[in-house]
Each structure stands twice: as C-alpha cells, then as structure tokens.
Motif scaffolding. Structure first.
Motif, PDB file in Angstrom:
ATOM      1  N   ALA A   1       9.896  -5.433   8.359  1.00 17.60           N
ATOM      2  CA  ALA A   1       9.484  -6.167   7.162  1.00 17.60           C
ATOM      3  C   ALA A   1       9.745  -7.661   7.278  1.00 17.60           C
ATOM      4  CB  ALA A   1      10.197  -5.608   5.934  1.00 17.60           C
ATOM      5  N   GLU A   2      10.561  -8.108   8.240  1.00 13.40           N
ATOM      6  CA  GLU A   2      10.779  -9.538   8.402  1.00 13.40           C
ATOM      7  C   GLU A   2       9.482 -10.241   8.802  1.00 13.40           C
ATOM      8  OE1 GLU A   2      13.992 -10.620  10.951  1.00 13.40           O
ATOM      9  OE2 GLU A   2      15.525  -9.936   9.547  1.00 13.40           O
ATOM     10  N   ALA A   3       8.709  -9.618   9.681  1.00 12.05           N
ATOM     11  CA  ALA A   3       7.452 -10.213  10.131  1.00 12.05           C
ATOM     12  C   ALA A   3       6.284  -9.839   9.223  1.00 12.05           C
ATOM     13  CB  ALA A   3       7.148  -9.784  11.564  1.00 12.05           C
ATOM     14  N   VAL A   4       6.328  -8.623   8.656  1.00 12.32           N
ATOM     15  CA  VAL A   4       5.249  -8.144   7.789  1.00 12.32           C
ATOM     16  C   VAL A   4       5.873  -7.653   6.485  1.00 12.32           C
ATOM     17  CG1 VAL A   4       3.240  -6.626   7.587  1.00 12.32           C
ATOM     18  CG2 VAL A   4       3.964  -7.422   9.841  1.00 12.32           C
ATOM     19  N   PRO A   5       6.138  -8.567   5.555  1.00 12.17           N
ATOM     20  CA  PRO A   5       6.777  -8.164   4.303  1.00 12.17           C
ATOM     21  C   PRO A   5       5.855  -7.340   3.422  1.00 12.17           C
ATOM     22  CG  PRO A   5       6.159 -10.472   4.216  1.00 12.17           C
ATOM     23  CD  PRO A   5       5.903 -10.020   5.622  1.00 12.17           C
ATOM     24  N   GLU A   6       6.461  -6.687   2.485  1.00 13.44           N
ATOM     25  CA  GLU A   6       5.722  -5.849   1.530  1.00 13.44           C
ATOM     26  C   GLU A   6       4.603  -6.621   0.839  1.00 13.44           C
ATOM     27  OE1 GLU A   6       6.931  -4.057  -2.824  1.00 13.44           O
ATOM     28  OE2 GLU A   6       8.424  -3.974  -1.227  1.00 13.44           O
ATOM     29  N   THR A   7       4.837  -7.903   0.562  1.00 13.28           N
ATOM     30  CA  THR A   7       3.838  -8.698  -0.148  1.00 13.28           C
ATOM     31  C   THR A   7       2.526  -8.799   0.623  1.00 13.28           C
ATOM     32  OG1 THR A   7       4.852 -10.689   0.804  1.00 13.28           O
ATOM     33  CG2 THR A   7       5.519 -10.054  -1.431  1.00 13.28           C
ATOM     34  N   MET A   8       2.578  -8.700   1.943  1.00 10.07           N
ATOM     35  CA  MET A   8       1.354  -8.751   2.756  1.00 10.07           C
ATOM     36  C   MET A   8       0.568  -7.447   2.684  1.00 10.07           C
ATOM     37  SD  MET A   8       2.624 -10.727   6.217  1.00 10.07           S
ATOM     38  CE  MET A   8       1.056 -10.389   7.029  1.00 10.07           C
ATOM     39  N   LEU A   9       1.236  -6.379   2.294  1.00  9.21           N
ATOM     40  CA  LEU A   9       0.622  -5.051   2.322  1.00  9.21           C
ATOM     41  C   LEU A   9       0.242  -4.523   0.944  1.00  9.21           C
ATOM     42  CD1 LEU A   9       3.052  -3.458   4.946  1.00  9.21           C
ATOM     43  CD2 LEU A   9       0.753  -4.349   5.372  1.00  9.21           C
ATOM     44  N   ARG A  10       0.783  -5.117  -0.097  1.00  7.72           N
ATOM     45  CA  ARG A  10       0.475  -4.656  -1.450  1.00  7.72           C
ATOM     46  C   ARG A  10      -1.013  -4.751  -1.745  1.00  7.72           C
ATOM     47  NH1 ARG A  10       3.795  -1.444  -4.451  1.00  7.72           N
ATOM     48  NH2 ARG A  10       5.970  -2.088  -4.220  1.00  7.72           N
ATOM     49  N   ARG A  11      -1.539  -3.741  -2.396  1.00  6.60           N
ATOM     50  CA  ARG A  11      -2.922  -3.728  -2.826  1.00  6.60           C
ATOM     51  C   ARG A  11      -2.979  -3.271  -4.277  1.00  6.60           C
ATOM     52  NH1 ARG A  11      -2.967  -6.166   1.180  1.00  6.60           N
ATOM     53  NH2 ARG A  11      -4.522  -6.221   2.844  1.00  6.60           N
ATOM     54  N   PRO A  12      -4.005  -3.697  -5.041  1.00 13.10           N
ATOM     55  CA  PRO A  12      -4.072  -3.354  -6.466  1.00 13.10           C
ATOM     56  C   PRO A  12      -4.261  -1.856  -6.691  1.00 13.10           C
ATOM     57  CG  PRO A  12      -6.111  -4.389  -5.737  1.00 13.10           C
ATOM     58  CD  PRO A  12      -5.134  -4.540  -4.616  1.00 13.10           C
ATOM     59  N   ALA A  13      -3.776  -1.404  -7.819  1.00 13.22           N
ATOM     60  CA  ALA A  13      -3.909   0.010  -8.179  1.00 13.22           C
ATOM     61  C   ALA A  13      -5.345   0.343  -8.544  1.00 13.22           C
ATOM     62  CB  ALA A  13      -2.978   0.336  -9.347  1.00 13.22           C
ATOM     63  N   LEU A  14      -5.698   1.595  -8.339  1.00 14.72           N
ATOM     64  CA  LEU A  14      -7.004   2.083  -8.774  1.00 14.72           C
ATOM     65  C   LEU A  14      -7.045   2.119 -10.300  1.00 14.72           C
ATOM     66  CD1 LEU A  14      -9.737   3.581  -8.094  1.00 14.72           C
ATOM     67  CD2 LEU A  14      -8.427   5.699  -8.409  1.00 14.72           C
ATOM     68  N   LYS A  15      -8.140   1.616 -10.872  1.00 15.44           N
ATOM     69  CA  LYS A  15      -8.315   1.653 -12.324  1.00 15.44           C
ATOM     70  C   LYS A  15      -9.748   2.024 -12.653  1.00 15.44           C
ATOM     71  CE  LYS A  15      -4.709  -1.756 -13.340  1.00 15.44           C
ATOM     72  NZ  LYS A  15      -4.358  -3.043 -13.996  1.00 15.44           N
ATOM     73  N   GLY A  16      -9.899   2.870 -13.666  1.00 13.21           N
ATOM     74  CA  GLY A  16     -11.228   3.256 -14.115  1.00 13.21           C
ATOM     75  C   GLY A  16     -11.792   4.434 -13.360  1.00 13.21           C
ATOM     76  N   ASP A  17     -12.978   4.855 -13.750  1.00 12.23           N
ATOM     77  CA  ASP A  17     -13.685   5.970 -13.123  1.00 12.23           C
ATOM     78  C   ASP A  17     -14.703   5.427 -12.125  1.00 12.23           C
ATOM     79  OD1 ASP A  17     -12.234   7.715 -14.579  1.00 12.23           O
ATOM     80  OD2 ASP A  17     -13.906   8.516 -15.762  1.00 12.23           O
ATOM     81  N   LEU A  18     -14.632   5.930 -10.893  1.00 11.79           N
ATOM     82  CA  LEU A  18     -15.489   5.424  -9.828  1.00 11.79           C
ATOM     83  C   LEU A  18     -16.125   6.578  -9.071  1.00 11.79           C
ATOM     84  CD1 LEU A  18     -13.002   2.749  -8.423  1.00 11.79           C
ATOM     85  CD2 LEU A  18     -14.931   2.318  -9.962  1.00 11.79           C
TER      86      LEU A  18
END
Length: 445
Positions: free
Chosen positions: A21-38
């Motif tokens: 995580a020092e080189a690739v922190p969590e902030t680089m990997l976070r993605r938005p949650a699924l919302k709505g019907d798709l």
C-alpha cells in the motif's frame, strides 16, 4: 452474507500494515459504489486478478461488463499476497493426477501452469505495467538433510515443464547468495516475482480503458434467476445481466450463491517485510540473491529479497481470526524469520499483514459453469498460487462466456466441479488436525 471465519478475518485490521500500500494506496484503487437499476451483458463479482482479468478480456471483445467488489479492487488476496508469479495452483502430486485424470491430462495441467506465467508476462508487456519484476524462476530449499536429495525430481520436472532444474548442494548455496542454513536447493528457471498491487492497478487501468466499469463498496446481497438472465442486488443498486462470473476465491460466502457453500476452504497466509537493508547487512547473512524462494515444509515459508533490499518473509498457517490470534502469528513468523536468518535478528520488520488463500476438496482449481446455474461461471481455489493461475483463470472464464475457442484451453484438471468439504460451515475444524499433522511432518520428516 454467510462466511465461515469470524468477522475479524474480513476486517481492514488484517491489511492495515501491508507494504504494497505504500506504492499503491487504497485511494488509487477506490471506485464508486453501484447505484440504481442497470442492465449489462456480464457482471463479475470480485475485483482481483481473476475478476479484472476476465473483465479485461471481455471488454476487449466488445462485451458490456461491470465488476463489483465488496471494498475496492485488490482488497482481498490479490492486493496482499507475496507477489510470486510461479508454477502451482493445485496440491495434487503427479501420481495422483495420473490416477485420477491420466498422464495426458497431467501434462496438459503442467503446461497450463507454464501458460499462466506466460499470460501474466504478456499482460505486463502488452499494457506497459511496471510491477518491479525480478527473480529468474524460483528455488526450493531443503529445511532438513533428508529432503535435500533432489536427483529424483529432475526427470519429473523435465517431463512436466520441459526444463532442466539446477541442483544446488548445501556447500554452494552461499555462492548463490542463498545462505540461510538450508541443506540444498533446486532452482527452476520458470516464473518471476513482482509487486502485486502494481500489477493489479495496471490490470484495473487496462480493463477500464477497454470499457469495463468497476465499482467498489458494492457488497452483493442477492443473486436471483430472471426470465431474461440474472439479477444481482447490492445495498444501493441492482443489475440485470445475461451472465455472471464469480471471482471471490478465499473471500467467498456460503450463500452468494448457495452453490458455493462448502466447496472452498479459506486458509490464512501471513507476511512480514523488513526495512531496507544495507549491503553490509545482506553480506552478514550471506543472502544477496533476489531469487524468490520457498522451503520444503508443508506449512511452507516463502521469501525473497526485493529490489529495494527489503526482505519479504511469508508463512502459511493460522486457523483462528481475532486480534489476539493475529498477534500470536505475528510473533511466530518473526521467530521463524530470526531462526532462519539469525544475522538479521536486529532488523526491524515494520510491515505485517495476512490474508486468505483458497483450497478446494479436490485440491485443484475450478474454472467453469456452476452446475444448475446456466450462465453463471466460477473460478477459484488456486492453493496459494493465484498471481499466475488466478490471472489465467480470468481469461479462460472470459473465453467460456464468449463461447470462443482459445489457444490456451482449460485443462481437464480444472473442469471438474469440486465437491463439498464435510462439516459445512464448521469445516475449519478439519484443518486443525491437518495442520497438526503437517507440523509434525515438518519437524521430523
């Protein structure tokens, strides 16, 4: 979501001090949650090597694919493993493979092990992923004199993998920069080491560039059959899709879907990483090689010197999940590190973390359709070798979804759906006796 370990096993506490995580922190990997019907063509549950690898292959083929992860891509084993891209994936011996599947199937499986490593190499090169690659193959080190006679293994390795390994007598280990009190070694020029989170971040970027959509913080709560396919529900949304890929491996649950129940066994693996060491400190121990290595114990240790002169030291084992048990394992792995590398007893190990590898009752991975669930595919149980085999399985699952032939077919060894472990949700009890036997064998065999 029903899981067989206590909640602590699936908490952030087990990954807080992960060196990657020092080189690739969590902030680089976070993605938005699924919302709505798709609506999408394919939904993949799990954003690790298998899930992202499948998403990349599908997106490149023009498929509308969406990936869901409980936390964020790489939160599970793919973002916290030891970074060994090597042979493996099954715990079946050649003799057992021959009895169960026949010699041609055994050779097909061994070929797939090599193909899996080549697959990762191709991904790194094709997508320009800088993942701190190093090590020329892997070296097996004998922890007891009785296990140092590797001559009988040479012909077997030549038949399986088409290479001739190098036997290193104990007296020559120091000259190879592998001085750790071992009784001999066997080196195979297949495989390499890497930074797993850098590799995963590269896969994530490549999949998204190709058109895949990835969501984090999207725990799946329900999978139901619909007239027009499948409906995947999360806390904040839902997706109707034609096909589904299950890529949760050791972080699977018993009811998502129920077919997975008792077909997998999570098992803990733990890692420590030192601070960077000086050339003098490395010379004092006599370990100067960047070769990835592991010992002959059943509950094995795996270790390597990394490009920045930090030393990674990992260990299998651990059947409980609590803050107290994790502290005990941390002390145990540090004790083993100091025993095997006494010149480094003064060297700090500021990084410790743990995660789950995944076993199956058949001791082989599975890659195929979930029986009685048309259009739902699963890939799991890499037995601690998921960097290569998990990536390979992701691509093969994409082939199945697309209904296309591949130059790298799925071996027969991986096509048989695994049975179920006994004791259901209480099957961890089976591992206590097995681990006790392994420890006795490691000590006296």
């Amino acid at each position: 979501m029903k899981r067989i370990f206590p909640p602590f096993a699936y908490s952030d506490a087990r990954i807080d001090d992960c060196y990657w995580a020092e080189a690739v922190p969590e902030t680089m990997l976070r993605r938005p949650a699924l919302k709505g019907d798709l609506k999408d063509d394919v939904v993949i549950i799990g954003a690790g090597f298998t899930g992202l690898g499948a998403a990349l292959s599908l997106a490149e083929a023009g498929v509308q694919v969406r990936v869901l992860d409980l936390h964020y891509p790489g939160w599970g084993a793919s973002g916290r493993n030891g970074g060994f891209c090597c042979l493996g994936g099954s715990k079946l011996s050649d003799a057992k493979l021959d009895r169960t599947f026949g010699k041609p199937a055994r050779l097909e499986w061994r070929g797939a092990e090599r193909a899996a490593i080549h697959h990762v190499d191709t991904l790194l090169r094709k997508h320009g992923i800088e993942a701190d690659r190093h090590s020329n193959g892997e070296t097996l080190l004998a922890h007891r004199p009785s296990l140092a006679r590797f001559e009988n293994d040479v012909a077997q390795i030549e038949e399986n993998y088409g290479v001739t390994p190098e036997i290193i007598p104990a007296t020559n280990l120091a000259a190879h920069g592998l001085n750790g009190g071992f009784h001999g070694g066997l080196s195979l020029p297949i495989g390499f080491a890497l930074h797993p989170r850098k590799y995963l971040a590269g896969l994530l970027q490549a999949a998204e560039t190709a058109g895949a959509v990835v969501h984090g913080d999207s725990p799946v709560s329900r999978i139901t059959r619909q007239a027009d396919g499948w409906r995947i529900e999360t806390d904040q949304g839902a997706i109707t899709c034609d096909k589904v890929i299950l890529a949760t491996n050791g972080y699977s649950s018993e009811d998502l879907p129920e077919w997975m129940a008792a077909r997998y066994m999570p098992a803990q693996s733990s890692v420590i990483v030192t601070r960077p060491m000086s050339d003098a400190e490395l010379a004092a121990q006599g370990w100067t090689s960047h070769q990835m290595a592991f010992d002959t114990r059943r509950l094995l240790h795996y270790f390597r010197l990394m490009p920045d002169n930090r030393f990674l030291f990992g260990m299998r084992g651990g059947l409980r999940a609590s803050a107290a048990s994790d502290d005990a394992i941390r002390r145990l792995i540090r004790r083993d590190f100091e025993t095997m590398f006494p010149a480094w007893r003064h060297v700090e190990t500021p990084h410790y973390w743990s995660g789950m590898v995944c076993l199956s009752p058949s001791l082989a991975p599975y890659c195929g359709e979930a029986p009685e669930m048309p259009g739902v595919y699963a890939g799991f149980a890499y037995h601690g070798n998921g960097v290569a085999m998990g990536s390979y399985t992701g691509a093969r699952l994409a082939d199945l979804v697309l209904g296309r032939a591949s130059d790298a077919p799925i071996p027969a060894v991986m096509q048989k759906p695994p049975g179920r472990f006994g004791l259901g949700r209480f099957r961890r009890a089976l591992m206590f006796a097995a681990y006790a036997g392994f420890r006795l064998r490691d000590r006296f065999a």
